[in-house]
Design an enzyme around this catalytic site. Structure first.
Site, short mmCIF file in Angstrom:
data_model
loop_
_atom_site.label_atom_id
_atom_site.label_comp_id
_atom_site.label_asym_id
_atom_site.label_seq_id
_atom_site.Cartn_x
_atom_site.Cartn_y
_atom_site.Cartn_z
N LYS A 37 2.19 -3.00 6.69
CA LYS A 37 1.94 -3.21 5.60
C LYS A 37 3.85 -2.67 5.13
O LYS A 37 5.18 -3.80 4.38
CB LYS A 37 1.47 -2.27 4.19
CG LYS A 37 0.23 -2.62 4.52
CD LYS A 37 0.20 -3.87 3.52
CE LYS A 37 -1.45 -4.33 2.80
NZ LYS A 37 -2.10 -6.07 2.75
N TYR A 57 -1.89 0.72 10.21
CA TYR A 57 -1.94 -0.62 9.32
C TYR A 57 -0.84 -0.58 8.00
O TYR A 57 -0.60 -1.09 7.93
CB TYR A 57 -3.27 -0.26 8.24
CG TYR A 57 -3.82 -0.23 7.15
CD1 TYR A 57 -3.90 -1.93 6.20
CD2 TYR A 57 -3.62 0.79 5.50
CE1 TYR A 57 -3.89 -2.06 5.45
CE2 TYR A 57 -3.85 0.26 4.09
CZ TYR A 57 -3.53 -0.93 4.55
OH TYR A 57 -3.70 -1.50 3.35
N SER A 116 0.98 -1.29 -0.22
CA SER A 116 0.10 -0.23 0.49
C SER A 116 1.03 1.30 -0.46
O SER A 116 1.83 1.16 0.18
CB SER A 116 -1.08 0.05 1.21
OG SER A 116 -1.03 1.30 1.29
#
Length: 337
Positions: free
Chosen positions: A152, A148, A124
């Site tokens: 990643k 989050y 991402s």
């Protein structure tokens, strides 16, 4: 090629699966269906006129992974599975680290055990964090602003170390910007299991009457109209990027991070107006406080994708909005219709 798709019933996974099948690859989907529907896979089978294997299970379950790898013997893995909501990750960081990071380690261990040497990872643009400069290129500092994004980044670094430790291994880290849109058939699309965390499905559900209005997080950013600016990419273009990455990785070793976007930004209000044009409906909205962990502007440098993968986005904002509305209007309650 035999390809295992973790999280293959999800939004991006199902569109990638369809393209894989249409190009003649064998596929197995592993999914725990926590944020996806088995009905999506049935529709993919109908659209592709091809069969594939499905196993219910989690990437955190080493025994289940061992069974899947032993039976299917994949030559490559496209790793979509993972939790993906920025806001929820702020509220439940340990849950995100356990599922995303620990699960990915378990998956890599299974790949190594069964001599599967090729990985394409669903990463991402959140790994970049606040922009030191724009557009973001792959050399930009990696400073994610939420749990989050940090999951990643940690997974990327783990995959790099895994690839470096195994001379024959190949890994492509695809740093998505903002996937939107749906298959032109209107049969598969984005169908969040709860209130959407992403902008476009939220707009679509307001337009179709499932939600009363859209909350726009922040109206004072340093952008053209004060709302956040993002690089939106059609999910069909994104799916095509995965096939290009599989092809690239098949003839390469080592690890490459590659941005997948269009190279230009669209603000929330610009996207809202485009969706109103596509749907012919007004979308009630109001501007509320900024959301923790969001950045003002984000768009990609896509030079590396063109150079290494021979890939570039082909669809524009109107295509994204029209296909989203085609999906949502045909399936107002998603796969539960």
């Amino acid at each position: 090629m035999r390809v295992l798709l973790t999280g293959g019933a999800g939004y991006i996974g199902s569109h990638t699966l369809l393209k894989l099948l249409r190009q003649g690859h064998e596929a197995l989907v592993l999914d725990n269906f926590s944020n996806s529907s088995p009905r999506a896979l049935g529709r993919v089978k109908q659209l592709a006129q091809a069969d594939f294997e499905v196993r219910e299970g989690s990437i955190c379950d080493a025994e289940r992974l061992d069974q899947v790898f032993a039976e299917f013997r994949p030559e490559a893995v496209i790793h979509f599975a993972g939790l993906k909501a920025v806001g929820e990750s702020n509220e439940k960081p340990l849950h995100y680290y356990a599922q995303n990071v620990s699960g990915s380690i378990t998956l890599l261990a299974a790949m190594q055990k069964h001599d599967c040497r090729q990985m394409v990872f669903s990463s991402s643009a959140t790994v970049y964090g606040d922009a030191a400069y724009l557009p973001y290129d792959e050399a930009h500092p990696l400073q994610p602003t939420n749990p989050y994004g940090r999951t990643k980044l940690f997974i990327e670094e783990i995959i790099r170390d895994w690839a470096a430790s195994w001379p024959d291994a190949s890994a492509v880290l695809l740093r998505y910007f903002n996937p939107v849109g749906a298959d032109p058939s209107g049969q598969i699309g984005e169908d969040p299991q709860a209130i959407p965390n992403n902008l476009v499905p939220y707009i679509a559900q307001v337009a179709v009457g499932r939600l009363p209005f859209l909350s726009i997080f922040g109206g004072d950013y340093d952008t053209r109209d004060g709302t956040g600016e993002r690089d939106y990419i059609h999910v069909e273009d994104l799916a095509a990027a995965h096939l290009a990455a599989v092809s690239f990785g098949h003839s390469q070793t080592g690890c490459e991070a590659i941005n997948i976007g269009t190279g230009h930004g669209t603000t929330v209000l610009e996207l809202l107006r485009a969706f109103e044009r596509a749907s012919g409906r007004k979308v009630p909205h109001k501007i509320v406080a900024e959301r923790a962990g969001d950045v003002a502007r984000s768009f990609a440098s896509v030079t590396k994708a063109r150079t290494l993968l021979g890939w570039q986005a082909e669809r524009n904002l109107d295509d994204m909005c029209h296909s989203t509305w085609n999906w949502q209007s045909r399936n107002p309650d998603g796969y539960d219709a």
